[in-house]
Design a protein around this motif. Structure first.
Motif, mmCIF file in Angstrom:
data_model
loop_
_atom_site.group_PDB
_atom_site.id
_atom_site.type_symbol
_atom_site.label_atom_id
_atom_site.label_comp_id
_atom_site.label_asym_id
_atom_site.label_seq_id
_atom_site.Cartn_x
_atom_site.Cartn_y
_atom_site.Cartn_z
ATOM 1 N N ASP A 151 -3.905 16.090 -3.126
ATOM 2 C CA ASP A 151 -4.424 17.114 -4.039
ATOM 3 C C ASP A 151 -5.694 17.784 -3.505
ATOM 4 N N LEU A 152 -6.301 17.191 -2.494
ATOM 5 C CA LEU A 152 -7.553 17.716 -1.958
ATOM 6 C C LEU A 152 -7.360 18.473 -0.656
ATOM 7 N N VAL A 153 -6.369 18.085 0.122
ATOM 8 C CA VAL A 153 -6.079 18.748 1.401
ATOM 9 C C VAL A 153 -4.586 19.053 1.441
ATOM 10 N N PRO A 154 -4.187 20.247 1.009
ATOM 11 C CA PRO A 154 -2.760 20.577 0.914
ATOM 12 C C PRO A 154 -2.084 20.636 2.277
ATOM 13 N N ALA A 155 -1.091 19.767 2.463
ATOM 14 C CA ALA A 155 -0.406 19.678 3.753
ATOM 15 C C ALA A 155 0.292 20.983 4.115
ATOM 16 N N GLU A 156 0.832 21.673 3.112
ATOM 17 C CA GLU A 156 1.553 22.913 3.404
ATOM 18 C C GLU A 156 0.636 23.987 3.975
ATOM 19 N N LEU A 205 -10.507 15.919 11.245
ATOM 20 C CA LEU A 205 -9.380 16.850 11.136
ATOM 21 C C LEU A 205 -8.063 16.125 11.388
ATOM 22 N N ALA A 206 -8.057 15.230 12.369
ATOM 23 C CA ALA A 206 -6.846 14.444 12.628
ATOM 24 C C ALA A 206 -6.486 13.601 11.413
ATOM 25 N N SER A 207 -7.486 13.041 10.763
ATOM 26 C CA SER A 207 -7.238 12.173 9.612
ATOM 27 C C SER A 207 -6.760 12.941 8.385
ATOM 28 N N VAL A 208 -7.213 14.204 8.219
ATOM 29 C CA VAL A 208 -6.785 14.960 7.031
ATOM 30 C C VAL A 208 -5.427 15.625 7.233
ATOM 31 N N GLY A 209 -4.905 15.615 8.475
ATOM 32 C CA GLY A 209 -3.537 16.074 8.652
ATOM 33 C C GLY A 209 -3.329 17.342 9.439
ATOM 34 N N VAL A 210 -4.335 17.799 10.196
ATOM 35 C CA VAL A 210 -4.115 18.954 11.071
ATOM 36 C C VAL A 210 -2.995 18.610 12.053
ATOM 37 N N GLY A 216 0.825 -1.202 0.000
ATOM 38 C CA GLY A 216 0.000 0.000 0.000
ATOM 39 C C GLY A 216 0.855 1.246 0.000
ATOM 40 N N PRO A 217 0.230 2.415 0.045
ATOM 41 C CA PRO A 217 0.954 3.688 0.064
ATOM 42 C C PRO A 217 1.851 3.798 1.298
ATOM 43 N N THR A 218 3.024 4.386 1.137
ATOM 44 C CA THR A 218 3.935 4.574 2.264
ATOM 45 C C THR A 218 3.663 5.887 2.984
ATOM 46 N N ASP A 219 2.958 6.799 2.358
ATOM 47 C CA ASP A 219 2.627 8.093 2.938
ATOM 48 C C ASP A 219 1.131 8.098 3.246
ATOM 49 N N ARG A 220 0.768 8.284 4.507
ATOM 50 C CA ARG A 220 -0.637 8.199 4.888
ATOM 51 C C ARG A 220 -1.504 9.233 4.184
ATOM 52 N N PHE A 221 -0.914 10.351 3.749
ATOM 53 C CA PHE A 221 -1.690 11.418 3.112
ATOM 54 C C PHE A 221 -1.641 11.367 1.579
#
Length: 219
Positions: free
Chosen positions: A13-18, A41-46, A3-8
């Motif tokens: 492209d939908l929730v910009p980490a920066e 919010l925790a799941s999307v990367g806050v 699977g993906p190595t990066d959880r995000f």
């Protein structure tokens, strides 16, 4: 299967980490809607999350708010903080076991998930002018309403929704609630936040009637 190595990776492209990196996000009230907001919010990367609530978990919260039996009697902010850290232990979580008071908010992004118009009005009056993004979630049975203020979008409209408490429907807005309606309301709120992060216009006022399969969007 690898699977993906990066959880995000799948949401990048939908929730910009920066755009999230420097944000301090407050969730005011971690009941039916607020708990789901916090977990999403925790799941999307806050990276920095503040939880504000004075209440403790009771048996009715197990069905409508997603708390566990092991949380009974625990402060909701403590139980929710634990659940957030189980999603991502690197998130900085600040818990405030109290009502939201002037000066309580730690940043300029807030999700208001309280259950009375009077509380919303007081919080908005004290903190609204300093916020970049504000979302308010309301629920009555299978009807949910989400309101958003992003910059100047919705800023003039929002105060008009803070009608006199005497004009509200009898009972708290969460007196009739289901976990699925609360989860949908939270998703709509976090979606508006993701639009804000991407520089897209937000919808200031969205009402979804699940029973009638009707959605109304007002600007």
């Amino acid at each position: 299967m690898t699977g993906p190595t990066d959880r995000f990776e799948r949401q990048r492209d939908l929730v910009p980490a920066e755009a999230l990196a420097g944000a301090v996000v407050s969730v005011i009230g971690v009941g039916a809607i607020g708990r789901h907001v916090a977990l999403q919010l925790a799941s999307v990367g806050v990276r920095r999350l503040q939880l504000i609530d004075f209440d403790r978990v009771d048996p009715t919260n197990l069905t409508t708010q997603g708390y566990r039996e092991s949380d009974l009697g625990e402060l909701k902010v403590v139980a929710t903080a634990k659940a957030v850290r189980e999603i991502d232990r690197s998130i900085s979580v600040d818990v405030v076991a109290d009502r939201c008071r002037p000066g309580s908010l730690g940043g300029d992004v807030a999700f208001c998930c309280v259950d009375s118009i009077a509380a919303r009005k007081a919080i908005w009056r004290a903190s609204g002018p300093s916020l970049r993004f504000w979302s308010d979630g309301r629920m009555q049975g299978e009807t949910v309403r989400t309101l958003a203020v992003a910059g100047e979008i919705g800023r003039n409209r929002y105060p008009s929704t803070l009608f006199d408490p005497g004009d509200a429907h009898p009972g708290r807005c969460t007196a009739r609630a289901t976990i699925y309606a609360a989860s949908i309301a939270a998703g709509l709120m976090v979606h508006q936040f993701s639009r804000f992060l991407r520089g897209l216009p937000v919808d200031p006022d969205v009402t979804l009637n699940l029973l009638a399969s009707e959605i109304t969007i007002e600007n």
